[in-house]
Design an enzyme around this catalytic site. Structure first.
Site, PDB file in Angstrom:
ATOM      1  N   CYS A 294      42.054  58.503  -3.715  1.00  0.00           N
ATOM      2  CA  CYS A 294      41.906  58.301  -2.267  1.00  0.00           C
ATOM      3  C   CYS A 294      43.036  57.433  -1.718  1.00  0.00           C
ATOM      4  CB  CYS A 294      40.546  57.694  -1.935  1.00  0.00           C
ATOM      5  SG  CYS A 294      40.223  56.132  -2.782  1.00  0.00           S
TER       6      CYS A 294
ATOM      7  N   CYS B 174      70.710  23.868  10.399  1.00  0.00           N
ATOM      8  CA  CYS B 174      70.815  22.530   9.816  1.00  0.00           C
ATOM      9  C   CYS B 174      70.486  21.502  10.896  1.00  0.00           C
ATOM     10  CB  CYS B 174      72.221  22.303   9.268  1.00  0.00           C
ATOM     11  SG  CYS B 174      72.499  20.623   8.668  1.00  0.00           S
TER      12      CYS B 174
ATOM     13  N   CYS C 237      73.973  18.981  11.391  1.00  0.00           N
ATOM     14  CA  CYS C 237      75.176  19.438  12.100  1.00  0.00           C
ATOM     15  C   CYS C 237      74.895  20.573  13.096  1.00  0.00           C
ATOM     16  CB  CYS C 237      76.249  19.872  11.104  1.00  0.00           C
ATOM     17  SG  CYS C 237      75.832  21.387  10.218  1.00  0.00           S
TER      18      CYS C 237
ATOM     19  N   HIS D  27      37.324  52.065  -1.677  1.00  0.00           N
ATOM     20  CA  HIS D  27      37.711  53.414  -1.261  1.00  0.00           C
ATOM     21  C   HIS D  27      38.709  53.300  -0.110  1.00  0.00           C
ATOM     22  CE1 HIS D  27      37.285  57.680  -0.719  1.00  0.00           C
ATOM     23  NE2 HIS D  27      36.770  57.571   0.490  1.00  0.00           N
TER      24      HIS D  27
END
Length: 371
Positions: A48, A187, A190, A318
């Site tokens: 299935c 960052c 910086c 199922h």
């Protein structure tokens, strides 16, 4: 024993015929879409997971059209793609409008090619989808490579038009399902932003109780702070620094396949259990959550198919599929096909109570772009 089995199979096929006849009557001859066929798939022992994904893909029209176009090309050596093309062709060219087809050749080939599926145990529908799409893409790339080599041998040179076309890694599988994510890291010292692109054929998103798929997608791209032992190595600072990291969508695909991560490993239970959380998925989905340099920053999608997991765990239960065909919805449960109301889709959102309780909940969603 054989006589009992034969009688059982005969009774089963009689039931299928009755279901098919009822479906045809319910839709009505005047409303029945031209050149459309609704065929259930026989279950060959816990297949299935496969049947539900195949039905969902069949009703992703761009995918179906490419598969049928592939079938019309010169015959190639049998593989998973040729078997899928034969199956889709068989469905699309049936004389009857409704019925049942045994996908025996496809299942046999699948079990032959991948030992993960070479058994009669329940498998994960998402794993199968991932394997199928990647396998088809690999086969198409290999065929393109072989065709180019043959062209070079025949003509002494490659066709220049072929040579300058799409990149060798791009196939129609990528054209339909592939999107691009951008992993951005900033960052905090910086302020330098570095980004890395990552392609996907489907997106796996975490689920929470009483939320929506829109909320899940928003959480997918939340900003994360990298600190302590998880600091980011900044090339500009040449040292580890605290940073902000987030994932954003750079390119949205034609068909967006969303996998809801409903199976979670529980340490105290030492096994995976199902998160039956209620997650609403709308019939229309508008995506804005994209990066600044997105190629298509806003896109409207329509829900076209859902693979539903029924049960309480990954290795038991199922799978069924609900699909949109023209203006109505159908439920495919292996060999059974039923017409359902659009409102009935709400039954597959999940539960508001226990996480591991039996539930019928959306597991893979297929959204198709309107443009």
């Amino acid at each position: 024993m054989e006589i009992l089995m034969t009688v059982s199979k005969f009774a089963s096929f009689c039931t299928m015929g009755a279901n098919a006849s009822a479906l045809e009557k319910e839709i009505g001859s005047e409303q029945f879409p031209v050149n459309e066929h609704y065929f259930g798939l026989v279950n060959f022992g816990n297949t299935c997971y496969c049947n539900s994904v195949l039905q969902a893909l069949y009703f992703c029209r761009p995918f179906r059209e490419k598969i049928l176009a592939y079938r019309s090309q010169p015959r190639r050596k049998e593989n998973l793609l040729t078997c899928l093309a034969d199956l889709f062709h068989s469905i699309a060219n049936q004389k009857r409008k409704v019925g049942v087809i045994p996908p025996k050749k496809f299942i046999t080939r699948l079990r032959k090619e991948n030992e993960l599926f070479d058994n009669y145990m329940q498998q994960d529908a998402h794993e199968f989808l991932n394997y199928l799409l990647n396998t088809i893409a690999d086969l198409l790339q290999e065929e393109r490579k072989q065709d180019k080599q043959n062209g070079k041998l025949a003509n002494g040179t490659l066709d220049s038009q072929n040579n300058n076309s799409t990149p060798p890694s791009t196939t129609w599988v990528h054209e339909i399902f592939q999107g691009t994510l951008t992993n951005e890291t900033r960052c905090l010292t910086c302020e330098t932003i570095s980004s890395k692109d990552e392609d996907f054929l489907d997106l796996s998103v975490d689920v929470e109780q009483n939320t929506s798929i829109t909320h899940c997608l928003r959480g997918f791209s939340n900003t994360e702070t990298l600190c302590s032992e998880y600091k980011y190595y900044c090339e500009e600072c040449r040292s580890k620094q605290e940073a902000h990291k987030r994932m954003r969508v750079k390119k949205l695909p034609m068909i967006l396949a969303l996998h809801l991560k409903r199976f979670k490993y529980m340490e105290q239970l030492q096994r995976y259990t199902k998160l039956s959380y209620r997650v609403v998925f709308p019939l229309e989905l508008r995506l804005f959550n994209t990066s600044g340099d997105a190629t298509n920053p806003e896109r409207l999608y329509d829900l076209v198919a859902v693979v539903v997991h029924c049960g309480s765990g990954p290795n038991r239960g199922h799978y069924i599929a609900i699909v949109k065909s023209h203006d109505f919805w159908l439920l495919f449960d292996d060999d059974i096909v039923e017409k359902i109301d659009a409102q009935a889709i709400e039954e597959f959102y999940g539960l508001t109570s226990e996480i591991s309780k039996n539930s019928e909940s959306g597991y893979i969603l297929f959204y198709q772009s309107r443009d």
